[in-house]
Design a protein around this motif. Structure first.
Motif, PDB file in Angstrom:
ATOM      1  N   ALA A  64       0.828  -1.211   0.000  1.00  0.00           N
ATOM      2  CA  ALA A  64       0.000   0.000   0.000  1.00  0.00           C
ATOM      3  C   ALA A  64       0.861   1.260   0.000  1.00  0.00           C
ATOM      4  CB  ALA A  64      -0.928   0.001   1.215  1.00  0.00           C
ATOM      5  N   ASP A  65       2.067   1.174   0.535  1.00  0.00           N
ATOM      6  CA  ASP A  65       2.953   2.336   0.562  1.00  0.00           C
ATOM      7  C   ASP A  65       3.256   2.835  -0.846  1.00  0.00           C
ATOM      8  OD1 ASP A  65       4.586   4.246   1.836  1.00  0.00           O
ATOM      9  OD2 ASP A  65       6.375   3.010   1.506  1.00  0.00           O
ATOM     10  N   TYR A  66       3.274   1.929  -1.819  1.00  0.00           N
ATOM     11  CA  TYR A  66       3.538   2.293  -3.209  1.00  0.00           C
ATOM     12  C   TYR A  66       2.243   2.439  -4.007  1.00  0.00           C
ATOM     13  CZ  TYR A  66       8.207   0.738  -1.904  1.00  0.00           C
ATOM     14  OH  TYR A  66       9.408   0.591  -1.279  1.00  0.00           O
ATOM     15  N   ASP A  67       1.331   1.476  -3.835  1.00  0.00           N
ATOM     16  CA  ASP A  67       0.131   1.434  -4.666  1.00  0.00           C
ATOM     17  C   ASP A  67      -0.869   2.535  -4.338  1.00  0.00           C
ATOM     18  OD1 ASP A  67       1.221  -0.853  -5.724  1.00  0.00           O
ATOM     19  OD2 ASP A  67      -0.436  -2.187  -5.184  1.00  0.00           O
ATOM     20  N   GLU A  68      -1.115   2.740  -3.047  1.00  0.00           N
ATOM     21  CA  GLU A  68      -2.218   3.608  -2.634  1.00  0.00           C
ATOM     22  C   GLU A  68      -2.081   5.054  -3.108  1.00  0.00           C
ATOM     23  OE1 GLU A  68      -4.853   4.145   1.395  1.00  0.00           O
ATOM     24  OE2 GLU A  68      -2.680   4.021   1.613  1.00  0.00           O
ATOM     25  N   PRO A  69      -0.933   5.709  -2.911  1.00  0.00           N
ATOM     26  CA  PRO A  69      -0.832   7.089  -3.397  1.00  0.00           C
ATOM     27  C   PRO A  69      -0.998   7.200  -4.911  1.00  0.00           C
ATOM     28  CG  PRO A  69       0.889   6.624  -1.784  1.00  0.00           C
ATOM     29  CD  PRO A  69       0.266   5.313  -2.143  1.00  0.00           C
ATOM     30  N   ALA A  70      -0.450   6.239  -5.651  1.00  0.00           N
ATOM     31  CA  ALA A  70      -0.614   6.261  -7.109  1.00  0.00           C
ATOM     32  C   ALA A  70      -2.078   6.078  -7.497  1.00  0.00           C
ATOM     33  CB  ALA A  70       0.249   5.175  -7.751  1.00  0.00           C
ATOM     34  N   LEU A  71      -2.793   5.248  -6.753  1.00  0.00           N
ATOM     35  CA  LEU A  71      -4.211   5.035  -7.018  1.00  0.00           C
ATOM     36  C   LEU A  71      -5.010   6.319  -6.778  1.00  0.00           C
ATOM     37  CD1 LEU A  71      -6.567   3.152  -7.701  1.00  0.00           C
ATOM     38  CD2 LEU A  71      -6.592   2.448  -5.289  1.00  0.00           C
ATOM     39  N   VAL A  72      -4.667   7.038  -5.726  1.00  0.00           N
ATOM     40  CA  VAL A  72      -5.337   8.315  -5.447  1.00  0.00           C
ATOM     41  C   VAL A  72      -5.111   9.292  -6.597  1.00  0.00           C
ATOM     42  CG1 VAL A  72      -5.385  10.338  -3.949  1.00  0.00           C
ATOM     43  CG2 VAL A  72      -5.248   8.056  -2.950  1.00  0.00           C
TER      44      VAL A  72
END
Length: 424
Positions: free
Chosen positions: A78-86
Motif C-alpha cells: 500500500a505504501d507504493y500502490d495507494e498514493p498512485a491510485l489516489v
C-alpha cells in the motif's frame, strides 16, 4: 577519504561495546530508534483516504469506460500502490468533469489486493466480469504476475503506475502490459552517475533486504560502478529479523573507509541502519534510490548529514518542484486526501491515466489493441513526471529524468533534475 579512517574505527569499537552491553548482539535484541510509521513526523499526514471508487459488481452508467484497479490499499505494498491510485482517481475525476473520454463517463472499479498473492488472480477475474477497458496493476511484478496471467487470454490492456522491475520494460509480462515507473536499470545508471560526479572512487553498499526493489538496485549498482571506474569495497545486507547483521556493517565500514555509502532500502528500516552508522562517526556522503524518498524518517537519524536520493517529484513545501504540472498534481492530492504526498512516486498514478487518455483519444477507441499501438508510438511524450518513450520497444520509461533530492539536515530539498548520462 583517509581522514575518516582512524576516528570511525575507534568509534565503531565504542559503539559495539555499548550496543553489546545493551544486549544487541548477546541477546539478539535490536536497539534502534523508536519504530516509525509512514505517517509519523510528517505534518498533516494521516492515513490516505482513497477517493470513492464504484464497487466491483455495482451497476454501471450506460456506455461507461471501465478502469479496473487491482492495487493494494492495505499491507506493505500500500505504501507504493495507494498514493498512485489516489492520483489516478483524481485524474479520472477531472476527466469526467470535463466531459469524459470519447464523450463517455469513466468509472473506476477498485479491488484491494491486501498485498496477498492469493487475491490477485481472483481479483483480476472478478474485474474482467465488469468488462474493464484498462487494468491498473499493483507496482510489484511478482504480485502482478498471477493477475496478468489471468488477463492474458482476454487481451486486456494493463498499466502499472509504478512498477519498476525490469520485467515491465522487456514486454516479457505481455504485449499489452506497460508501466510508468522508472525501471531499476535507469535508477542504477543515475546513482552511478551521481556517485561518480562527486569524484568518488570507492563505495560501500548497504542493502535493506525488506525491499525487493532496493535489493535489485544495489545488486546492480556494484557491477555498473566498477565498470565506470569505481570500486566497491564492501557489500552489506541487513534485515530487521537478524539484528546481528549490524555489527559486520559497522566493522566493515571501519576497516575499508569507503569514500561514499550507497544505501538501498525502505524508509521504515533505514533508521535501524543509518542511525548507528552516523553515531559511529561514518560521515561519508550517502546516496540512495527513490525508495528512500520522503522526509518523515529524517528525525530518526540524528546527524543524517550528507544524503542524496532520487525522486519522481519534489514534495517538499519549502523546496517546491520546478514543474507547475507537478505542483498541480501534488495540490490535487492534498485537496483529495487532506495531507501532502508521502513521496514523489504518486505522480505515476496521474501519468498512467494521462498516458491512457492520450492513447485512447488518438486511437479513437478503447479497443486494447489500437490503444496499445498508440502507447508504443510514444516518443518523448511529455507527461508530468517527464518525457516517456515506448517506441524503442520498451514498455517502461527507460530514459525519463528524475529529481535529485538532498538533505540539508534536517530538511529535504530539491536540488536538480538528472538525466541518464547518455541523454545529457
Amino acid at each position: 577519504m583517509n581522514a575518516l579512517g582512524a576516528r570511525p574505527v575507534l568509534l565503531v569499537a565504542v559503539a559495539l561495546l555499548v550496543l553489546s552491553g545493551c544486549g544487541l548482539f548477546s541477546e539478539g535484541t535490536v536497539i534502534s530508534p523508536a519504530p516509525i510509521t509512514e505517517e509519523e513526523d510528517q505534518p498533516g499526514v494521516e492515513g490516505t483516504p482513497i477517493p470513492t471508487a464504484t464497487p466491483a459488481g455495482a451497476p454501471l452508467p450506460a456506455d461507461a469506460i471501465v478502469i479496473g484497479a487491482l492495487m493494494a490499499t492495505t499491507g506493505f505494498l500500500a505504501d507504493y500502490d495507494e498514493p498512485a491510485l489516489v492520483a489516478a482517481r483524481n485524474r479520472i475525476d477531472a476527466l469526467n468533469e470535463a466531459g469524459g473520454l470519447l464523450g463517455r463517463t469513466v468509472v473506476l472499479r477498485h479491488i484491494d489486493s491486501h498485498t496477498e498473492l492469493s487475491i490477485m488472480r481472483n481479483g483480476a477475474e472478478q474485474l474482467l466480469l465488469d468488462g474493464v477497458d484498462l487494468m491498473l496493476m499493483t507496482c510489484d511484478a511478482a504480485y502482478a504476475g498471477p493477475a496478468i496471467d489471468a488477463l492474458e487470454s482476454s487481451g486486456t490492456l494493463v498499466i502499472s503506475p509504478c512498477g519498476t522491475d525490469d520485467l515491465w520494460v522487456s514486454g516479457e509480462l505481455g504485449d499489452r502490459v506497460f508501466s510508468l515507473g522508472t525501471p531499476v536499470s535507469t535508477e542504477v545508471e543515475m546513482l552511478v552517475s551521481l556517485v561518480a560526479d562527486r569524484g568518488t572512487a570507492t563505495a560501500a553498499v548497504i542493502i535493506d533486504r525488506t525491499s525487493t526493489e532496493a535489493v535489485a538496485v544495489c545488486e546492480a549498482f556494484g557491477p555498473r560502478f566498477e565498470e565506470a571506474g569505481g570500486r566497491v569495497v564492501g557489500l552489506h545486507r541487513y534485515q530487521p529479523t537478524d539484528p546481528g547483521l549490524l555489527e559486520p556493517i559497522l566493522l566493515g565500514l571501519g576497516s575499508t573507509s569507503p569514500e561514499a555509502i550507497v544505501f538501498c532500502g525502505t524508509r521504515l528500516v533505514a533508521p535501524e541502519i543509518l542511525a548507528p552508522v552516523r553515531a559511529a562517526g561514518f560521515n561519508q556522503p550517502v546516496f540512495a534510490s527513490s525508495t528512500m524518498d520522503g522526509d518523515h524518517w529524517i528525525g530518526h537519524v540524528p546527524g543524517v548529514g550528507d544524503f542524496t536520493m532520487l525522486s519522481y517529484a519534489s514534495i517538499y513545501t519549502d523546496s517546491p518542484d520546478p514543474s507547475p504540472a507537478v505542483r498541480e498534481v501534488l495540490a490535487d492530492y492534498l485537496d483529495s486526501t487532506g495531507h501532502r504526498a508521502r513521496d514523489g512516486r504518486m505522480i505515476t498514478g496521474h501519468d498512467a491515466m494521462e498516458a491512457y487518455i492520450r492513447a485512447v483519444e488518438r486511437a479513437g477507441t478503447t479497443d486494447p489493441g489500437p490503444v496499445a499501438t498508440q502507447l508504443e508510438r510514444f516518443d518523448g511524450e511529455d507527461l508530468v513526471a517527464g518525457p516517456v518513450t515506448f517506441d524503442s520497444g520498451a514498455h517502461a520509461p527507460l530514459g525519463r529524468p528524475m529529481r535529485v533530492i538532498t538533505i540539508q539536515d534536517p530538511y529535504a530539498q530539491f536540488e536538480r533534475i538528472v538525466e541518464l548520462p547518455a541523454a545529457q
